[in-house]
Scaffold this active site. Structure first.
Site, short mmCIF file in Angstrom:
data_model
loop_
_atom_site.label_atom_id
_atom_site.label_comp_id
_atom_site.label_asym_id
_atom_site.label_seq_id
_atom_site.Cartn_x
_atom_site.Cartn_y
_atom_site.Cartn_z
N ASP A 157 0.83 -1.22 0.00
CA ASP A 157 0.00 0.00 0.00
C ASP A 157 0.86 1.26 0.00
O ASP A 157 2.00 1.25 0.46
CB ASP A 157 -0.92 -0.03 1.24
CG ASP A 157 -2.13 0.87 1.07
OD1 ASP A 157 -2.37 1.37 -0.05
OD2 ASP A 157 -2.85 1.07 2.07
N ASN A 185 -10.78 -2.75 -5.75
CA ASN A 185 -10.01 -1.77 -6.52
C ASN A 185 -10.63 -1.45 -7.89
O ASN A 185 -10.26 -0.45 -8.52
CB ASN A 185 -8.55 -2.23 -6.70
CG ASN A 185 -7.71 -2.11 -5.45
OD1 ASN A 185 -6.80 -2.91 -5.21
ND2 ASN A 185 -7.98 -1.12 -4.60
C1 IPE Z 1 -5.45 -2.88 -0.44
O1 IPE Z 1 -5.08 -1.55 -0.58
C2 IPE Z 1 -5.35 -3.57 -1.75
C3 IPE Z 1 -3.99 -3.71 -2.30
C4 IPE Z 1 -2.87 -3.40 -1.71
C5 IPE Z 1 -3.94 -4.29 -3.60
P1 IPE Z 1 -6.17 -0.39 -0.75
O2 IPE Z 1 -5.42 0.88 -0.79
O3 IPE Z 1 -7.06 -0.70 -1.90
O4 IPE Z 1 -7.02 -0.54 0.59
P2 IPE Z 1 -8.00 0.47 1.32
O5 IPE Z 1 -9.06 0.83 0.34
O6 IPE Z 1 -7.19 1.66 1.73
O7 IPE Z 1 -8.50 -0.28 2.51
C1 IPE Z 2 -1.42 0.25 -3.41
O1 IPE Z 2 -1.21 1.62 -3.41
C2 IPE Z 2 -1.61 -0.31 -4.78
C3 IPE Z 2 -2.95 -0.81 -5.07
C4 IPE Z 2 -3.98 -0.81 -4.27
C5 IPE Z 2 -3.16 -1.35 -6.39
P1 IPE Z 2 -2.45 2.63 -3.41
O2 IPE Z 2 -2.78 2.96 -4.82
O3 IPE Z 2 -3.57 2.11 -2.60
O4 IPE Z 2 -1.80 3.89 -2.70
P2 IPE Z 2 -2.53 4.90 -1.72
O5 IPE Z 2 -3.11 4.08 -0.60
O6 IPE Z 2 -3.58 5.60 -2.51
O7 IPE Z 2 -1.44 5.80 -1.27
MG MG Z 3 -4.10 2.31 -0.66
#
Ligand code: IPE
Ligand code: IPE
Ligand code: MG
Length: 251
Positions: free
Chosen positions: A19, A67
């Site tokens: 994340d 996602n």
């Molecule tokens: C969880 O991260 C999913 C992945 C790392 C692929 P998100 O960024 O989507 O999770 P939330 O929405 O903050 O809980």
């Molecule tokens: C994790 O990084 C990657 C995926 C969920 C695919 P994020 O895209 O969730 O990054 P933040 O949480 O917005 O910083």
């Molecule tokens: Mg995230």
């Protein structure tokens, strides 16, 4: 340092909620997509680190079922990056003898990354020692729904009576069937939630949360997570005293 860490007992399976790509990019005035691109570089680094540290199973949460709710442009970019990663990575995985697996509703992925995934899985299917598991369009709750449907069908056909349903049977119907449970779950970027990742499988996992965003995560960060893991006592319901007695008997 790696040497000492790799001689320790476990963790044999690490699951990572990768994340913080978006926040990492935004903090430096870059687009979220650039953050994801950088995140892919981290994946390669951590696959290498796992081999150095004797971690045989690495599960990476790459795309959750939730996602899909992101802006279309970002979803498309993530799917393109996935395809590119798989095309580029296959050769290296073969070289390192890493078997690729995938969990999640893979049939719902776009055709191009799905094809690349199939090819990579096929190319690495005979490797036994090292395992990389990608969680794609993954959701623990969906996984439970799918497992429940499969078991319900058996009972409806009269091939299984409800009183004979066991946890082992449910586990065998999860996407992770045949894989060991994770010992350690790591989440980067400061969030302290599971976001639908391996809920059942991590029943007895240890958790490590770090504020480092995924693009900045290095082997040294992974080593720190493993060090913390080694200082935990996994009791599996028993008392600390019982574990001490067992440890002295096995010495
Ligand atoms: C969880 O991260 C999913 C992945 C790392 C692929 P998100 O960024 O989507 O999770 P939330 O929405 O903050 O809980
Ligand atoms: C994790 O990084 C990657 C995926 C969920 C695919 P994020 O895209 O969730 O990054 P933040 O949480 O917005 O910083
Ligand atoms: Mg995230």
């Amino acid at each position: 340092m790696s040497e000492n860490l790799s001689q320790h007992n476990g963790p044999d399976h690490i699951g990572i909620i990768m994340d913080g790509n978006g926040r990492w990019a935004q903090a430096q005035g870059l687009s979220r997509i650039k953050g994801h691109r950088q995140g892919v570089e981290t994946c390669r680094r951590i696959i290498d680190a796992c081999q150095d540290l004797n971690v045989h199973y690495l599960t990476l949460y790459a795309f959750s079922a939730e996602n899909w709710n992101r802006p279309e442009r970002e979803v498309n970019a993530l799917m393109e990056l996935l395809e590119l990663f798989l095309m580029k990575e296959t050769k290296l995985l073969v070289k390192q003898k890493v078997r690729l697996h995938a969990i999640g509703r893979l049939e719902e992925l776009p055709a191009k990354p799905r094809r690349a995934l199939k090819k990579a899985i096929e190319a690495t299917k005979n490797f036994k020692e090292w395992h990389l598991i990608l969680a794609l369009n993954y959701s623990s709750r969906n996984e439970i729904v799918d497992a429940t449907k499969a078991i319900a069908e058996k009972t409806a056909k009269g091939n299984l009576s409800p009183e004979n349903i066991t946890w082992e049977m449910i586990a065998a119907n999860l996407d992770t069937s045949g894989l060991p449970d994770p010992d350690l779950i790591v989440r980067t970027s400061g969030e302290t939630r599971l976001s639908n990742f391996l809920l059942m499988q991590s029943a007895y996992a240890e958790f490590y949360f770090t504020s480092t965003c995924w693009p900045d995560f290095t082997k040294a960060h992974l080593e720190e997570a493993i060090r913390v893991y080694h200082n935990r006592e996994r009791r599996f319901g028993r008392t600390g005293e019982q574990l001490d007695v067992e440890a002295s008997l096995s010495r």
